[in-house]
Structures are given as structure tokens and as C-alpha cells.
Design an enzyme around this catalytic site. Structure first.
Site, PDB file in Angstrom:
ATOM      1  N   HIS A   1      -1.575   2.803   2.993  1.00  0.00           N
ATOM      2  CA  HIS A   1      -2.128   3.323   4.264  1.00  0.00           C
ATOM      3  C   HIS A   1      -3.560   2.782   4.393  1.00  0.00           C
ATOM      4  CE1 HIS A   1      -2.550   5.840   7.697  1.00  0.00           C
ATOM      5  NE2 HIS A   1      -2.762   7.016   7.136  1.00  0.00           N
TER       6      HIS A   1
ATOM      7  N   ASP B   1      -5.714  -3.353   9.207  1.00  0.00           N
ATOM      8  CA  ASP B   1      -6.458  -3.527   7.962  1.00  0.00           C
ATOM      9  C   ASP B   1      -6.658  -4.983   7.576  1.00  0.00           C
ATOM     10  OD1 ASP B   1      -6.752  -0.791   7.552  1.00  0.00           O
ATOM     11  OD2 ASP B   1      -4.751  -0.640   6.709  1.00  0.00           O
TER      12      ASP B   1
ATOM     13  N   ARG C   1      -5.093  -3.604  17.473  1.00  0.00           N
ATOM     14  CA  ARG C   1      -6.376  -3.283  16.834  1.00  0.00           C
ATOM     15  C   ARG C   1      -6.875  -4.495  16.045  1.00  0.00           C
ATOM     16  NH1 ARG C   1      -4.383   1.939  13.613  1.00  0.00           N
ATOM     17  NH2 ARG C   1      -2.814   0.371  13.096  1.00  0.00           N
TER      18      ARG C   1
ATOM     19  N   HIS D   1       4.253  -3.228   9.021  1.00  0.00           N
ATOM     20  CA  HIS D   1       3.980  -1.906   9.596  1.00  0.00           C
ATOM     21  C   HIS D   1       5.277  -1.122   9.715  1.00  0.00           C
ATOM     22  CE1 HIS D   1       2.362   1.236  12.209  1.00  0.00           C
ATOM     23  NE2 HIS D   1       1.202   0.866  11.710  1.00  0.00           N
TER      24      HIS D   1
ATOM     25  N   SER E   1      -1.922   9.996   7.337  1.00  0.00           N
ATOM     26  CA  SER E   1      -3.114  10.856   7.489  1.00  0.00           C
ATOM     27  C   SER E   1      -2.941  11.866   8.627  1.00  0.00           C
ATOM     28  CB  SER E   1      -4.373  10.008   7.710  1.00  0.00           C
ATOM     29  OG  SER E   1      -4.174   9.040   8.696  1.00  0.00           O
TER      30      SER E   1
HETATM   31  N1  NMX Z   1       4.254  -7.717   1.832  1.00  0.00           N
HETATM   32  C1  NMX Z   1       5.355  -7.754   1.057  1.00  0.00           C
HETATM   33  N2  NMX Z   1       6.425  -6.985   1.254  1.00  0.00           N
HETATM   34  C2  NMX Z   1       6.382  -6.164   2.311  1.00  0.00           C
HETATM   35  C3  NMX Z   1       5.293  -6.097   3.191  1.00  0.00           C
HETATM   36  C4  NMX Z   1       4.179  -6.908   2.889  1.00  0.00           C
HETATM   37  N3  NMX Z   1       3.077  -6.868   3.620  1.00  0.00           N
HETATM   38  N4  NMX Z   1       5.553  -5.193   4.145  1.00  0.00           N
HETATM   39  C5  NMX Z   1       6.767  -4.683   3.882  1.00  0.00           C
HETATM   40  N5  NMX Z   1       7.274  -5.271   2.767  1.00  0.00           N
HETATM   41  C6  NMX Z   1       8.510  -4.960   2.078  1.00  0.00           C
HETATM   42  C7  NMX Z   1       8.502  -3.485   1.674  1.00  0.00           C
HETATM   43  O1  NMX Z   1       7.742  -3.272   0.487  1.00  0.00           O
HETATM   44  C8  NMX Z   1       9.968  -3.194   1.538  1.00  0.00           C
HETATM   45  O2  NMX Z   1      10.389  -3.726   0.308  1.00  0.00           O
HETATM   46  P1  NMX Z   1      11.562  -3.004  -0.559  1.00  0.00           P
HETATM   47  O3  NMX Z   1      12.777  -3.091   0.286  1.00  0.00           O
HETATM   48  O4  NMX Z   1      11.615  -3.795  -1.812  1.00  0.00           O
HETATM   49  O5  NMX Z   1      11.107  -1.585  -0.767  1.00  0.00           O
HETATM   50  C9  NMX Z   1      10.580  -4.058   2.650  1.00  0.00           C
HETATM   51  O6  NMX Z   1       9.596  -5.072   2.956  1.00  0.00           O
HETATM   52  C10 NMX Z   1      10.864  -3.269   3.916  1.00  0.00           C
HETATM   53  O7  NMX Z   1       9.694  -2.592   4.324  1.00  0.00           O
HETATM   54  P2  NMX Z   1       9.408  -2.300   5.867  1.00  0.00           P
HETATM   55  O8  NMX Z   1      10.515  -1.434   6.368  1.00  0.00           O
HETATM   56  O9  NMX Z   1       9.148  -3.560   6.601  1.00  0.00           O
HETATM   57  O10 NMX Z   1       8.031  -1.534   5.796  1.00  0.00           O
HETATM   58  P3  NMX Z   1       7.760   0.022   5.526  1.00  0.00           P
HETATM   59  O11 NMX Z   1       7.895   0.730   6.850  1.00  0.00           O
HETATM   60  O12 NMX Z   1       8.580   0.539   4.407  1.00  0.00           O
HETATM   61  O13 NMX Z   1       6.245  -0.002   5.051  1.00  0.00           O
HETATM   62  C11 NMX Z   1       3.975  -0.749   5.122  1.00  0.00           C
HETATM   63  C12 NMX Z   1       5.188  -0.281   5.944  1.00  0.00           C
HETATM   64  C13 NMX Z   1       2.773  -0.854   6.035  1.00  0.00           C
HETATM   65  C14 NMX Z   1       3.700   0.310   4.040  1.00  0.00           C
HETATM   66  C15 NMX Z   1       4.319  -2.126   4.477  1.00  0.00           C
HETATM   67  O14 NMX Z   1       4.490  -3.092   5.507  1.00  0.00           O
HETATM   68  C16 NMX Z   1       3.259  -2.592   3.493  1.00  0.00           C
HETATM   69  O15 NMX Z   1       3.332  -2.227   2.322  1.00  0.00           O
HETATM   70  N6  NMX Z   1       2.272  -3.416   3.971  1.00  0.00           N
HETATM   71  C17 NMX Z   1       1.158  -3.821   3.128  1.00  0.00           C
HETATM   72  C18 NMX Z   1       0.145  -2.675   2.989  1.00  0.00           C
HETATM   73  C19 NMX Z   1      -0.600  -2.445   4.280  1.00  0.00           C
HETATM   74  O16 NMX Z   1      -1.075  -3.365   4.916  1.00  0.00           O
HETATM   75  N7  NMX Z   1      -0.719  -1.166   4.664  1.00  0.00           N
HETATM   76  C20 NMX Z   1      -1.549  -0.795   5.832  1.00  0.00           C
HETATM   77  C21 NMX Z   1      -0.745  -0.189   6.974  1.00  0.00           C
HETATM   78  C22 NMX Z   1      -1.663   0.140   8.114  1.00  0.00           C
HETATM   79  N8  NMX Z   1      -2.556   1.265   7.810  1.00  0.00           N
HETATM   80  O17 NMX Z   1      -3.701   1.197   7.999  1.00  0.00           O
HETATM   81  O18 NMX Z   1      -2.094   2.310   7.345  1.00  0.00           O
HETATM   82  C1  MLT Z   2      -2.367   3.928  10.988  1.00  0.00           C
HETATM   83  O1  MLT Z   2      -3.285   3.571  11.724  1.00  0.00           O
HETATM   84  O2  MLT Z   2      -2.187   5.126  10.704  1.00  0.00           O
HETATM   85  C2  MLT Z   2      -1.496   2.880  10.376  1.00  0.00           C
HETATM   86  O3  MLT Z   2      -1.325   1.790  11.212  1.00  0.00           O
HETATM   87  C3  MLT Z   2      -0.222   3.401   9.782  1.00  0.00           C
HETATM   88  C4  MLT Z   2       0.820   3.927  10.725  1.00  0.00           C
HETATM   89  O4  MLT Z   2       0.655   4.027  11.924  1.00  0.00           O
HETATM   90  O5  MLT Z   2       1.920   4.222  10.195  1.00  0.00           O
END
Ligand code: NMX
Ligand code: MLT
Length: 434
Positions: free
Chosen positions: A270, A372, A326, A317, A240
Site C-alpha cells: 500500500h 507511488d 495521480r 493496482h 487505509s
Molecule cells: N510486480 C510484480 N508482480 C505483480 C505486480 C507488480 N508490480 N503487481 C501485481 N503483481 C502480481 C501479484 O503479486 C499477483 O501475483 P500472484 O498471483 O503470484 O499472487 C498477480 O500479479 C496478480 O495480482 P493483481 O490481481 O494484478 O494485483 P492485486 O490486486 O493482487 O495487488 C497491488 C495490487 C498494488 C498490491 C500489486 O499490483 C502490487 O503488489 N504492486 C506493487 C506494489 C505497489 O506499487 N503498491 C502500491 C499500490 C498503490 N498504493 O499506494 O497503495
Molecule cells: C490508494 O491510494 O489507496 C491506492 O491506490 C490503493 C488502492 O486504491 O487500492
């Protein structure tokens, strides 16, 4: 000119020579390198954005203008008799880098009251949308519809120097911020409370008014003060903030830029993850016929989620490598206000269950909860159970940080953003495959 704007002017003039000097004398200094993995993998960790509004340390979490969450909550002025600080004070902190006095914060409270009237055509647009439209679509559309009010565009069309552009950007940003709680609460009451919007209260602050317009009693006002502050900023690289900054770099105004940023926030990886957390937990409760899940049942549900190729929402994350502070701040609020709530207990149990499972699963780099994982459970407790609305509240908070950023982008004359892309052939040649 308001005291806040005058203060901002001084701060901007003090800051500009630092950026000029860095560019002029050290512009070619190397500060990092880019790997193939980073080019393909979402630029993770590439140091190529500059902001002073907040900084995210992987192990410590966010600092707003150099201050941790507990420091920020302690130093910001509070409305009389309230537990949590004025959101208005946080706006002041993010824009100027200084904590405001009680008088300064009350001036912004008044300023927001003067700026908060929403033109009738915005309600007409929202009312013309099918009622089952996602609230984030409504929220983003309302912001975009307001674009015709942009003072930045008026100034640009008259002809404005690059270095004066921050002023109309600031005016637009303050006008938007004042209106966002009103728009968000209107969407909520129109969509979910039999179309009974509640107008703003003349005596209440940003957080207090939001609670009032939602129709939820105290201490929901304190929760929302905390919520908006916690969600305000997370340095520049998140979707964002980065989107808002990118769009503004084309000299698009604050309305266009924020609406675009909100569309990014609406993605399930996100901001929408807070809705997904509640949806996921409720699916488990439904599966168990309303029974509170045991540790074993939670573990099985986590593995079922992972084995079906989905992520566990609220965990992991891109930058953080520890529990999100948070999350901790919200947990502390729950321990004080709703320690015996069943859903809170389930969220607490998840905190024990999920990290070892994600570690065993072996993919996520960070097995710990993010913001979240916790926000939905408190909303649910106070009766805001329509979880597809949760990201709108995240958006009201996030607007504070991303708008402060684009005011400063214009103040420091940051150029249009335009990174370079390569083809797959070129990457293969670079690494010697071809
Ligand atoms: N559950 C299952 N698998 C996960 C999770 C999770 N919570 N988090 C990361 N992974 C997987 C990810 O999908 C990736 O798989 P692949 O290699 O098959 O593509 C692998 O672990 C490596 O990912 P990371 O490098 O640890 O994480 P990345 O930086 O790519 O993504 C998020 C970060 C936040 C997108 C990821 O942790 C996620 O999808 N979390 C669940 C959704 C979530 O809670 N999002 C909110 C973030 C905060 N916000 O408010 O924005
Ligand atoms: C945010 O607050 O924007 C989320 O934690 C995602 C991020 O920092 O990448």
C-alpha cells in the site's frame, strides 16, 4: 458554529432521507454476487461499501466528489500567486461536495491555525522512542497518543444520540487534520535534520506551512499542496480507508481509527510502496556505481526483481486498469519544474520499460504505474531524500479523505462492520468437492 460545519449539517440533513429510503424500500435488492475467488482473494471487486467522498473508475481513475483531478485542481481556490490550490479547499470539497469560495477557504485556514497546537506530551512520546524507529510508527503513535483529547469520547460518555455523533467526530477530525502537518514535519526535523524542529508560520496555509516546517523552499509548497490533494482519497476499499472505516464502525473515535488506518498505509503493498520505489531505484544506481541506467540495464533489473519473486514497486493496482491519473498529475509537475532531472528521466524510462515486461511476465492484471511510482522522485529532487519518511506525507494527505468518510459514516448512522466468514470445508461442500 463555523460556516463549514453549518454547511455540513445542511448537507447531512438533505442526504439522510436518501439512505433511509434505499434501506427501507430497496434493502433486499441484489447488487452483486461473491465468488470463491473473491472470498479467498481479498474481496477484490465485491461491491459492499458505500461512500460519496470519491469514486474510482478502473479506466478513468479517481473522481473526488464527482470531479476528475484536473477539474478539481482548476476549480479549487488558490493562495495568491500560487500554482496549486489550498488543501483547506479540498477538505471543504470532500466534506460537503461543493467547491468553496475564497472566503470560505480562508475561514478554514484560520480554523486550522486555531486548532493546530500539539500538546507537549506528544513531543515527549516521540522523543522517548529510539531515533531509528520508522517514521510511520512515530506518526501513528503520535495520533494514538492524542486520543485522550477526543471530544467524541467525552460526548459518548455523557450520552449522545446516534445521529448527533457526527458533530464530535467532525471536531476530532478537524483537530487532527490541523495538527498532522505539524507532527509530520516535527518527526522529519527531529529524525533527519539534527533535531531542529521548525514551528508553524502564522501566515501560511496548510501546504505552505508544511513546506516551511520541513525547511524546504518554494515551489515545494506548491508540490505539497498538489501531493496532499492527490493522496487524499481513493474510494473506500483501499487498506487505509477501509481500516479507518472499519475501526470507526465500532464507535472508536477518530484518533483510534486514523492511527489504525495509518498502520495499514505503512504496508509495502500500500502506501509504503512510494518508499520502496526509491529504495529500488537507488539500489540500481548503487549497483551501477552511480551511473544513470540505460534501457537495457533497466530491463534486466526489472526481470531480476521479478525472477527473485518480488514485485516491481509502483506498478499494478487492485482496481485501476490504466495509468493512475495521480501519476500523470505528478509527471506534469515534473515536466514543468524538473524536466532535466536524471532521476525523473529514469522514472520516465521505467514508464516505457515496465508495462511490456509485466505484460510478458503475465501475472499483474494492471501493468501501468500507480501514484507511488512517481511521488518519491520529486521529493528527492527537492532534497527530501530520507525515503522512509515518504509514507508519512502520504498519511497526512490520506487523513483528509478517511476522516471525511468517518464523519459521514456517523452522520448516516452506518452500523458496526461485520462480514461473514466460511470455513474451507464449507467452501469445498459449496462447490461439490466434498
Ligand atoms: N510486480 C510484480 N508482480 C505483480 C505486480 C507488480 N508490480 N503487481 C501485481 N503483481 C502480481 C501479484 O503479486 C499477483 O501475483 P500472484 O498471483 O503470484 O499472487 C498477480 O500479479 C496478480 O495480482 P493483481 O490481481 O494484478 O494485483 P492485486 O490486486 O493482487 O495487488 C497491488 C495490487 C498494488 C498490491 C500489486 O499490483 C502490487 O503488489 N504492486 C506493487 C506494489 C505497489 O506499487 N503498491 C502500491 C499500490 C498503490 N498504493 O499506494 O497503495
Ligand atoms: C490508494 O491510494 O489507496 C491506492 O491506490 C490503493 C488502492 O486504491 O487500492
Amino acid at each position: 458554529m463555523s460556516a463549514l460545519k453549518e454547511k455540513l449539517r445542511v448537507k447531512i440533513e438533505e442526504h439522510r432521507p436518501r439512505t433511509v429510503k434505499l434501506l427501507k424500500e430497496h434493502g433486499d435488492k441484489v447488487i452483486g454476487e461473491v465468488t470463491v475467488r473473491q472470498a479467498i482473494g481479498g474481496m477484490r471487486g465485491v461491491k459492499n461499501l458505500v461512500t460519496d467522498i470519491s469514486y474510482l473508475d478502473p479506466f478513468e481513475g479517481i473522481r473526488f466528489r464527482g470531479h476528475t483531478i484536473p477539474e478539481t485542481l482548476k476549480a479549487l481556490p488558490k493562495p495568491k500567486g500560487k500554482e496549486m490550490p489550498y488543501v483547506e479547499g479540498h477538505v471543504y470539497l470532500l466534506l460537503t461536495g461543493d467547491f468553496p469560495t475564497q472566503t470560505e477557504v480562508e475561514e478554514i485556514e484560520d480554523e486550522f491555525k486555531q486548532r493546530r497546537e500539539v500538546p507537549l506530551y506528544v513531543w515527549d512520546i516521540l522523543r522517548a522512542m529510539p531515533r531509528d524507529t520508522h517514521p510511520m510508527t512515530m506518526f501513528s503513535a503520535a495520533i494514538l497518543a492524542l486520543q485522550r483529547e477526543s471530544l467524541f469520547v467525552q460526548a459518548y460518555n455523557k450520552g449522545i444520540s446516534k445521529f448527533d455523533m457526527w458533530e464530535p467526530m467532525y471536531e476530532d477530525s478537524m483537530n487532527i487534520l490541523a495538527k498532522l502537518p505539524v507532527i509530520a514535519a516535527y518527526i522529519y526535523r527531529m529524525k533527519y535534520k539534527s533535531d531542529t524542529p521548525i514551528g508553524p508560520h502564522p501566515d501560511l496555509d496548510f501546504g505552505g506551512n508544511f513546506a516551511y516546517m520541513m525547511g524546504v523552499d518554494t515551489p515545494y509548497d506548491d508540490l505539497m499542496r498538489l501531493y496532499f490533494i492527490l493522496h487524499s482519497d481513493h474510494e473506500s476499499g483501499n487498506v487505509s480507508a477501509h481500516t479507518t472505516h472499519l475501526v470507526a464502525s465500532a464507535l472508536s473515535d477518530a484518533y483510534y481509527s486514523l492511527s489504525a488506518g495509518m498502520n495499514g498505509l505503512a504496508g509495502p503493498l500500500h502506501g509504503l510502496a512510494n518508499q520502496e520505489v526509491l529504495r529500488w531505484i537507488q539500489a540500481l544506481f548503487a549497483k551501477l556505481g552511480g551511473k544513470v541506467p540505460s534501457k537495457e540495464e533497466l530491463e534486466k533489473f526489472c526481470w531480476d526483481t521479478l525472477n527473485s519473486g518480488q514485485v516491481i514497486p509502483g506498478y499494478g493496482h487492485a482496481v485501476l486498469r490504466k495509468t493512475d491519473p495521480r501519476y500523470v498529475a505528478q509527471r506534469e509537475f515534473c515536466l514543468k519544474h524538473l524536466p532535466d532531472d536524471e532521476l525523473f528521466k529514469t522514472v520516465s524510462l521505467l514508464y516505457d520499460v515496465v508495462p511490456p515486461i509485466l505484460e510478458k511476465h503475465g501475472k499483474a492484471k494492471n501493468p501501468w504505474p500507480n501514484v507511488d511510482a512517481h511521488s518519491g522522485v520529486i521529493q528527492w529532487y527537492y532534497g527530501v531524500r530520507e525515503y522512509d519518511f515518504y509514507t508519512v506525507m502520504f498519511g497526512v494527505g490520506r487523513a483528509i479523505g478517511v476522516l471525511a468518510n468517518i464523519v459521514w459514516d456517523r452522520a448516516l448512522g452506518y452500523p458496526i462492520e461485520r462480514p461473514k466468514s466460511l470455513t474451507t470445508d464449507m467452501l469445498e461442500e459449496e462447490v461439490g468437492i466434498k
